[in-house]
Enzyme design. Structure first.
Site, PDB file in Angstrom:
ATOM      1  CD  GLU A 179     -30.894   3.895  -0.268  1.00 24.52           C
ATOM      2  OE1 GLU A 179     -30.581   2.720  -0.026  1.00 24.52           O
ATOM      3  OE2 GLU A 179     -31.922   4.213  -0.877  1.00 24.52           O
ATOM      4  CD  GLU A 214     -28.516   0.818  -3.894  1.00 21.21           C
ATOM      5  OE1 GLU A 214     -27.749   1.530  -4.595  1.00 21.21           O
ATOM      6  OE2 GLU A 214     -28.770   1.080  -2.705  1.00 21.21           O
TER       7      GLU A 214
HETATM    8  C1  3H9 Z   1     -28.929  -2.019  -1.104  1.00 21.53           C
HETATM    9  O1  3H9 Z   1     -28.252  -1.407  -0.353  1.00 21.53           O
HETATM   10  C2  3H9 Z   1     -30.422  -1.850  -1.220  1.00 21.53           C
HETATM   11  C3  3H9 Z   1     -30.918  -0.590  -0.544  1.00 21.53           C
HETATM   12  O2  3H9 Z   1     -30.887   0.472  -1.443  1.00 21.53           O
HETATM   13  C4  3H9 Z   1     -32.360  -0.669  -0.158  1.00 21.53           C
HETATM   14  C5  3H9 Z   1     -32.805  -1.614   0.844  1.00 21.53           C
HETATM   15  C6  3H9 Z   1     -34.254  -1.421   1.235  1.00 21.53           C
HETATM   16  N1  3H9 Z   1     -24.348  -7.815   1.529  1.00 21.53           N
HETATM   17  O3  3H9 Z   1     -16.482  -7.584  -2.588  1.00 21.53           O
HETATM   18  P1  3H9 Z   1     -15.657  -8.187  -1.525  1.00 21.53           P
HETATM   19  C7  3H9 Z   1     -19.581  -9.686   1.209  1.00 21.53           C
HETATM   20  S1  3H9 Z   1     -28.282  -3.194  -2.091  1.00 21.53           S
HETATM   21  C8  3H9 Z   1     -23.877  -9.003   1.928  1.00 21.53           C
HETATM   22  O4  3H9 Z   1     -14.867  -9.399  -1.830  1.00 21.53           O
HETATM   23  P2  3H9 Z   1     -13.974  -5.861  -1.504  1.00 21.53           P
HETATM   24  C9  3H9 Z   1     -19.058 -10.405  -0.026  1.00 21.53           C
HETATM   25  O5  3H9 Z   1     -19.971 -11.379  -0.470  1.00 21.53           O
HETATM   26  C10 3H9 Z   1     -26.573  -3.239  -1.678  1.00 21.53           C
HETATM   27  N2  3H9 Z   1     -22.584  -9.376   1.762  1.00 21.53           N
HETATM   28  O6  3H9 Z   1     -14.702  -7.115  -0.844  1.00 21.53           O
HETATM   29  C11 3H9 Z   1     -17.778 -10.985   0.495  1.00 21.53           C
HETATM   30  O7  3H9 Z   1     -18.098 -12.142   1.248  1.00 21.53           O
HETATM   31  P3  3H9 Z   1     -17.093 -13.361   1.289  1.00 21.53           P
HETATM   32  C12 3H9 Z   1     -25.816  -2.108  -2.233  1.00 21.53           C
HETATM   33  C13 3H9 Z   1     -21.772  -8.507   1.173  1.00 21.53           C
HETATM   34  O8  3H9 Z   1     -13.173  -5.261  -0.432  1.00 21.53           O
HETATM   35  C14 3H9 Z   1     -17.278  -9.936   1.474  1.00 21.53           C
HETATM   36  O9  3H9 Z   1     -18.420  -9.143   1.806  1.00 21.53           O
HETATM   37  N3  3H9 Z   1     -24.417  -2.266  -1.973  1.00 21.53           N
HETATM   38  C15 3H9 Z   1     -22.213  -7.260   0.724  1.00 21.53           C
HETATM   39  O10 3H9 Z   1     -13.354  -6.228  -2.787  1.00 21.53           O
HETATM   40  C16 3H9 Z   1     -16.211  -9.046   0.905  1.00 21.53           C
HETATM   41  O11 3H9 Z   1     -16.656  -8.495  -0.321  1.00 21.53           O
HETATM   42  C17 3H9 Z   1     -23.628  -2.912  -2.816  1.00 21.53           C
HETATM   43  O12 3H9 Z   1     -24.055  -3.368  -3.856  1.00 21.53           O
HETATM   44  C18 3H9 Z   1     -23.568  -6.915   0.934  1.00 21.53           C
HETATM   45  N4  3H9 Z   1     -24.067  -5.717   0.567  1.00 21.53           N
HETATM   46  O13 3H9 Z   1     -15.165  -4.851  -1.851  1.00 21.53           O
HETATM   47  C19 3H9 Z   1     -22.187  -3.034  -2.428  1.00 21.53           C
HETATM   48  N5  3H9 Z   1     -21.172  -6.593   0.169  1.00 21.53           N
HETATM   49  O14 3H9 Z   1     -15.830 -12.823   1.875  1.00 21.53           O
HETATM   50  C20 3H9 Z   1     -21.701  -4.420  -2.664  1.00 21.53           C
HETATM   51  C21 3H9 Z   1     -20.116  -7.412   0.267  1.00 21.53           C
HETATM   52  O15 3H9 Z   1     -17.800 -14.371   2.112  1.00 21.53           O
HETATM   53  N6  3H9 Z   1     -20.365  -4.645  -2.180  1.00 21.53           N
HETATM   54  N7  3H9 Z   1     -20.467  -8.570   0.866  1.00 21.53           N
HETATM   55  O16 3H9 Z   1     -16.926 -13.754  -0.163  1.00 21.53           O
HETATM   56  C22 3H9 Z   1     -19.268  -4.219  -2.840  1.00 21.53           C
HETATM   57  O17 3H9 Z   1     -19.324  -3.515  -3.817  1.00 21.53           O
HETATM   58  C23 3H9 Z   1     -17.940  -4.662  -2.306  1.00 21.53           C
HETATM   59  O18 3H9 Z   1     -18.147  -5.797  -1.525  1.00 21.53           O
HETATM   60  C24 3H9 Z   1     -17.188  -3.621  -1.456  1.00 21.53           C
HETATM   61  C25 3H9 Z   1     -15.930  -4.267  -0.837  1.00 21.53           C
HETATM   62  C26 3H9 Z   1     -16.758  -2.444  -2.354  1.00 21.53           C
HETATM   63  C27 3H9 Z   1     -18.034  -3.082  -0.328  1.00 21.53           C
END
Ligand code: 3H9
Length: 696
Positions: free
Chosen positions: A108, A128
């Site tokens: 975004e 999301e």
């Molecule tokens: C949003 O954006 C709302 C908006 O539209 C509007 C707002 C107004 N936040 O998955 P991994 C941490 S909603 C905080 O093992 P990978 C995760 O907990 C969000 N922490 O790595 C982990 O911590 P730890 C929309 C986060 O390489 C570490 O990062 N976005 C977040 O297998 C590594 O993660 C999503 O839903 C976060 N957003 O995959 C994306 N993301 O090491 C969510 C990750 O302490 N994330 N962490 O356990 C993912 O899909 C995957 O993490 C990603 C990397 C593909 C990025």
């Protein structure tokens, strides 16, 4: 380079301001990231920069809002909308330079830039929906304006990560760059200089209406129908669709209002709370407290699978799918041919559905070597035994594997219930033995319940988790007990379902209570699917259970069209069968069970509360590492609806005090070991504690 906040800095490269975000691990939009970008854009303007590049350090572009900030208190800072406002309204070109994944709020932010350039390896998505939300920073209005309504519908309701080539051809990014991060940075600065030199317009996605004007409303109706089955019970997919409808029918600023209202509703509701909880639960499950992060793991160059049945074949496919050669051993050529034939058919079906390319069928089959000689396991780094559940057989096999496997190879059993320590005791190296409980169909089901034996060494423990991740599974590490976490809890549910049948509930009533709760099917549909005659032998059958009676009368489940339900031979649709209901009543009455009306509420409580109680006992015994691991097992292995978080999270939401009272009541009324209240559950209820958050 000047620091703007703890995670954002600014640089000047011959007139182009380069704002760099560095907020490991995934550059989430924490408050200091938002503030830093906001300050950077303003500083660039104050400094008279001729263009701005926004780039991220580390492994990825911004992967979204910081989910851990949701619902918590954070220091006052610029909002995402503030950041987007200065970006979009900047008087000079702003270019987002993307590597890794631009997800959610990250995409975004990029959509508010005037231009986007991305590495060929980069990916794009608004995921999301997977945490029960919708993009709340204008993404629902901007994405359809760039890639069109049909694609936006698919992307936002699936949360799929779109590859750069697709993003480039859809107009989501303006230039795709081959190379590494340094190349990206240089190319983005060059793009910015070109934009200035050529006087490129300051493109605002919000002003582009050609792809959202005149959209046929039927598109939405058709799409809803298409995804109905897959998204049953989830709120977020429907809310995402409503926002895209708004994008196609309202001016941009009105659409934003719809987005804000629906976002707020989801964010404050129980489904998103459960799904956000679950997001972190799945990641926590990867961590095993007493295993150091840097424990060496075994690289699997070749895997072995013993048994080419449904389970063995499915397990072998997991390895072939990620390019790892696998040897599959069966007792004779006929069984081997049959097993490999099924594997090939599975691949062919996937290819015909378009989920893998046609050429992948032969490529993957070429990685699978069949054999009838266990000595072919000699050079395997891991061997997984997948024969039927018979302790003596398994022990004989492990004693043989002990002779054959090379030193340092993992010897794993796919047992779903048996004592892994006893299996390991058949070898001279129990420290190399572990359980790897795959779920059927093993090539499809996400869960891998790894079972740590008392002697399994750290390398084996760490490696099975790493291998699970490598083959695309969601892993939980559990301890040894009958049925481990999943099947042990399932047994409680099954026992109570059978009892309620005896009291007057019908299979259809019990199944429909669980279906309405959100499970894909109830226990009796599940039995029909698996086959009622699993483990049943006609010569040993004594009409002592309703299942035996059913098998004796030729009811084998879906496979012969007759089980607890009768199945349409063409459509396989299930219809409740009055004959079955009569058989159950006769059976119950003959055993002195009084028949009565059982309410849906009682059914729900009696199916799920013993599971919660058993989960608490599992935690007490240290079989699960943490409460949330139990939820990971149930969501991925047994179809517990993710929007209810899993049995531990759900119990917390219902209220542990209420559950304890009910369990005591049922214990008084019904008795039985599974109604004996777990002391841990009672203590947590009294202390106001949480099952999901409990870590023994
Ligand atoms: C949003 O954006 C709302 C908006 O539209 C509007 C707002 C107004 N936040 O998955 P991994 C941490 S909603 C905080 O093992 P990978 C995760 O907990 C969000 N922490 O790595 C982990 O911590 P730890 C929309 C986060 O390489 C570490 O990062 N976005 C977040 O297998 C590594 O993660 C999503 O839903 C976060 N957003 O995959 C994306 N993301 O090491 C969510 C990750 O302490 N994330 N962490 O356990 C993912 O899909 C995957 O993490 C990603 C990397 C593909 C990025």
């Amino acid at each position: 380079m000047a620091e703007l906040t703890q995670s954002v800095s600014i640089d000047n490269e011959s007139g182009v301001a380069v704002i760099t975000v560095d907020n490991p691990p995934v550059n989430a939009l924490s408050w200091h990231v938002r503030q830093g970008i906001f300050d950077g854009l303003n500083q660039a303007s104050a400094d008279g920069a001729q263009a701005v590049v926004l780039i991220c350090a580390g492994r990825t572009f911004i992967a979204g809002a910081d989910i851990s900030e949701f619902g918590g208190s954070v220091p006052e800072s610029a909002s995402l909308a503030d950041v987007q406002g200065v970006m979009e309204n900047a008087a000079v070109p702003v270019i987002a330079a993307i590597h890794g994944t631009a997800l959610g709020g990250g995409l975004e932010v990029a959509l508010a830039a005037h231009y986007r350039v991305g590495l060929a390896s980069s990916k794009y998505g608004l995921p999301e929906v997977n945490i029960g939300l919708l993009p709340g920073a204008g993404g629902t209005q901007r994405l359809p304006r760039l890639i069109g309504v049909p694609k936006a519908l698919e992307a936002m309701t699936s949360g799929r990560h779109m590859p750069a080539a697709e993003a480039a051809s859809d107009g989501l990014i303006d230039e795709m760059i081959d190379g590494d991060w340094a190349t990206l940075r240089t190319a983005a600065i060059a793009f910015a200089e070109r934009a200035v030199a050529d006087g490129l317009p300051l493109m605002k996605v919000r002003d582009r209406n050609d792809k959202v004007d005149g959209v046929d409303p039927q598109i939405f109706a058709d799409f809803r129908e298409k995804i109905a089955r897959k998204t049953r019970g989830f709120l977020a997919p429907e809310y995402n669709i409503r926002c895209i409808e708004a994008a196609a029918s309202l001016p941009f600023h009105e659409g934003l209002k719809v987005e804000a209202e629906l976002f707020r509703e989801l964010m404050t509701g129980p489904q998103s709370a459960a799904q956000r909880y679950y997001f972190f639960a799945e990641r926590a499950a990867n961590k095993i407290p007493d295993i150091a992060k840097d424990t060496p793991t075994i690289d699997v160059h070749k895997a072995g699978v013993l048994g080419a049945g449904t389970m063995g074949g499915g397990i072998a496919m997991n390895f072939a799918n990620v390019g790892i050669p696998v040897t599959i051993v069966e007792v004779n050529d006929e069984a081997l041919e049959r097993g490999l034939g099924i594997v090939r058919k599975n691949y062919e079906r996937s290819a015909s559905r378009g989920s893998i390319p046609a050429e992948a069928v032969d490529e993957r089959m070429a990685l699978i070597t069949g054999s009838t000689d266990k000595h072919d396991f000699a050079d395997c780094d891991i061997v997984i035994e997948a024969v039927f559940e018979d302790m003596e057989l398994k022990k004989t096999i492990f004693a043989e594997l002990d002779q054959i496997c090379k030193p340092g190879a993992i010897m794993a059993s796919n047992t779903s219930a048996l004592d892994v320590n006893e299996i390991a005791s058949a070898t001279t190296r129990p420290e190399w033995v572990i359980g790897m409980h795959f779920f059927s169909p093993a090539n499809v089901m996400k869960l891998l319940e790894n079972v740590r034996g008392d002697k399994s060494n750290d390398t084996v423990v760490a490696s099975t988790m790493a291998i699970g991740k490598q083959i695309g599974k969601v892993c939980a590490m559990v301890g040894v007990c009958r049925g481990f976490v999943g099947n042990r809890m399932l047994a409680m549910r099954g026992a109570e379902a059978e009892k309620m049948l005896m009291e007057g509930a019908t299979p259809a009533q019990i199944d429909s209570v669980l279906y309405e709760f959100g499970f894909p099917m109830g226990p009796f549909s599940m039995s029909d699917l698996a086959g009622l005659d699993i483990g049943w032998k006609a010569e040993k059958s004594t009409s002592s259970t309703i299942r035996e009676v059913m098998c004796e009368s030729g009811r084998r489940g879906q496979k012969n069209g007759r089980g607890y339900y009768t199945y349409d031979p063409e459509t396989r649709a299930a219809t409740p069968d009055p004959d079955v209901e009569q058989t159950i009543r006769d059976f119950a009455e003959a055993r002195g069970h009084e028949q009565r009306e059982v309410t849906d509420q009682e059914i729900l409580e009696r199916l799920l509360y013993p599971m919660v109680n058993e989960g608490a006992k599992i935690l007490e015994e240290g079989i699960a590492i943490r409460g949330s691991d139990i939820d990971v097992v149930w969501v991925n292995g047994y179809g517990w609806p993710m929007y209810r978080g899993g049995p531990m999270h759900w119990a917390d939401a219902v209220g542990l005090g209420e559950i304890v009272d009910k369990i005591k009541g049922y214990d008084n009324r019904l008795g039985g070991a599974h109604w004996k209240l777990s002391p841990l559950l009672e203590r947590l209820a009294t202390d106001g504690g949480s099952l999901a958050g409990h870590q023994p």
